[in-house]
Design an enzyme around this catalytic site. Structure first.
Site, PDB file in Angstrom:
ATOM      1  N   ASN A  11      -0.375   8.621 -16.492  1.00 46.27           N
ATOM      2  CA  ASN A  11      -0.735   7.122 -15.706  1.00 46.27           C
ATOM      3  C   ASN A  11      -1.000   7.669 -14.382  1.00 46.27           C
ATOM      4  OD1 ASN A  11      -0.877   4.845 -14.392  1.00 46.27           O
ATOM      5  ND2 ASN A  11       1.502   4.553 -14.508  1.00 46.27           N
ATOM      6  N   LYS A  13      -2.595   6.076 -12.047  1.00 48.72           N
ATOM      7  CA  LYS A  13      -2.374   4.988 -10.913  1.00 48.72           C
ATOM      8  C   LYS A  13      -3.588   4.955 -10.176  1.00 48.72           C
ATOM      9  CE  LYS A  13       2.441   5.863 -11.355  1.00 48.72           C
ATOM     10  NZ  LYS A  13       3.906   5.847 -10.737  1.00 48.72           N
ATOM     11  N   HIS A  98       4.363  -2.232 -16.200  1.00 44.89           N
ATOM     12  CA  HIS A  98       4.708  -1.265 -15.210  1.00 44.89           C
ATOM     13  C   HIS A  98       5.581  -1.810 -13.954  1.00 44.89           C
ATOM     14  CE1 HIS A  98       4.752   2.160 -12.676  1.00 44.89           C
ATOM     15  NE2 HIS A  98       4.490   2.859 -13.640  1.00 44.89           N
ATOM     16  N   GLU A 100       5.355  -0.962 -11.151  1.00 44.09           N
ATOM     17  CA  GLU A 100       4.575  -1.402  -9.710  1.00 44.09           C
ATOM     18  C   GLU A 100       3.770  -2.807 -10.228  1.00 44.09           C
ATOM     19  OE1 GLU A 100       2.655   2.307  -9.985  1.00 44.09           O
ATOM     20  OE2 GLU A 100       4.462   3.505  -9.512  1.00 44.09           O
ATOM     21  N   GLU A 170      11.331   3.764 -17.994  1.00 47.78           N
ATOM     22  CA  GLU A 170      10.769   4.285 -16.619  1.00 47.78           C
ATOM     23  C   GLU A 170      11.865   3.601 -15.577  1.00 47.78           C
ATOM     24  OE1 GLU A 170       6.649   5.690 -16.502  1.00 47.78           O
ATOM     25  OE2 GLU A 170       6.708   3.700 -15.788  1.00 47.78           O
ATOM     26  N   GLY A 176       8.195   8.444  -9.073  1.00 43.78           N
ATOM     27  CA  GLY A 176       7.566   8.975  -7.580  1.00 43.78           C
ATOM     28  C   GLY A 176       8.835   9.334  -6.657  1.00 43.78           C
ATOM     29  N   SER A 216       9.120  11.045 -12.706  1.00 44.24           N
ATOM     30  CA  SER A 216       9.248  12.379 -12.417  1.00 44.24           C
ATOM     31  C   SER A 216       9.482  13.289 -13.437  1.00 44.24           C
ATOM     32  CB  SER A 216      10.587  12.345 -11.202  1.00 44.24           C
ATOM     33  OG  SER A 216      10.206  11.616 -10.128  1.00 44.24           O
TER      34      SER A 216
HETATM   35  P1  13P Z   1       5.689   9.799 -11.588  1.00 39.65           P
HETATM   36  O1  13P Z   1       5.772  10.820 -12.775  1.00 39.65           O
HETATM   37  O2  13P Z   1       4.993  10.062 -10.473  1.00 39.65           O
HETATM   38  O3  13P Z   1       7.171   9.479 -11.347  1.00 39.65           O
HETATM   39  O4  13P Z   1       5.520   8.306 -12.026  1.00 39.65           O
HETATM   40  C1  13P Z   1       5.915   7.932 -13.404  1.00 39.65           C
HETATM   41  C2  13P Z   1       5.298   6.486 -13.691  1.00 39.65           C
HETATM   42  O5  13P Z   1       5.360   5.300 -13.087  1.00 39.65           O
HETATM   43  C3  13P Z   1       4.156   6.614 -14.906  1.00 39.65           C
HETATM   44  O6  13P Z   1       4.145   5.281 -15.303  1.00 39.65           O
END
Ligand code: 13P
Length: 255
Positions: A11, A13, A98, A100, A170, A176, A216
């Protein structure tokens, strides 16, 4: 014992303009020429504007997907992109739910039910994302939270549609942050999700459903996470932006 094809997804983003997208896809194709990756599924989720460049340059075995989808079919919804448009562009998958999208764009299960319905109707594979916050985990309510995120969507689809859905666990506190769920924490939640899916949809129907871990995931921790019996892949953010780290993770999933 079900044999589920490992599913590794990146992903991106709000990262990677067209040139970086094409460079990445080129690097991945070179790697795929040297490695037999036919035992795994690979997907990448670029930004909408980089999707055409991704599709034009991706190796034929790589699925390109969109990071979100409108909950409407078409019409006066400024800024939105419909499931039909995403499928028409050549995408094969979409992310829904997600954290976010929940946190920054106020999306909720009500929206996700519609988005999943639109995406499945357009023939797209859905990766539906769930996960608890740090406070929720500290309070010990992580399974309740995940169940509430799963239930409305599971109620809205049937066993046949479930074949085109994967679930990504997640934990928000791991996204992140550099902090990863331990393999035991990931396995415990994935086993819970699998049991919950079996209750809701039927054990046989979800035997092949892939449960991905996200938060992560990186080359240094991918193997121990992917070794867990109920972790069938990863949804990778930061470590999917560089072809080297993404392919290092893929290597751990090759049989
Ligand atoms: P990270 O791997 O940067 O922690 O992000 C995970 C994520 O949100 C994938 O959708």
């Amino acid at each position: 014992m079900a044999s589920r094809t490992p599913f590794l997804a990146g992903n991106w983003k709000m990262n990677q303009e067209q040139q970086l997208t094409m460079d990445f896809m080129h690097g991945l194709s070179v790697w795929l020429q040297d490695h037999d990756a036919s035992s795994i599924d690979i997907a990448l989720f670029p930004s909408f504007l980089s999707i055409p460049a991704a599709i034009a340059t991706a190796h034929e075995s790589v699925i390109v997907g969109a990071q979100t989808v409108a909950s409407y079919d078409n019409g006066a919804y400024t800024g939105e992109v419909s499931a039909a448009m995403i499928a028409d562009a050549g995408c094969g998958a979409v992310l829904v739910g997600h954290s976010e999208r929940r946190e920054y764009f106020g999306e909720s299960e009500q929206d996700f039910v519609l988005k999943v319905e639109k995406a499945l109707h357009a023939g797209l594979h859905v990766i539906y994302c769930v996960g608890e916050t740090l406070d929720q985990r500290k309070a010990g309510s992580q399974q309740d939270v995940v169940r509430k995120q799963l239930d409305p969507v599971l109620k809205s689809i049937d066993a046949e549609q479930m074949k085109n859905v994967s679930i990504a666990y997640e934990p928000v506190w791991a996204i992140g942050t550099g902090e990863t769920a331990t393999p035991d924490q990931a396995q415990e939640m994935h086993a819970f999700i699998r049991e919950w899916l079996a209750n809701a949809i039927g054990e046989d129907s979800v035997a092949n459903t892939r449960l991905l871990y996200g938060g992560s995931m990186k080359p240094a921790n991918a193997k121990e996470l992917l070794d867990q019996p109920d972790v069938d892949g990863g949804l990778i953010g930061g470590a999917s932006l560089q072809v080297e780290s993404f392919t290092d993770i893929l290597s751990h999933a090759l049989s």
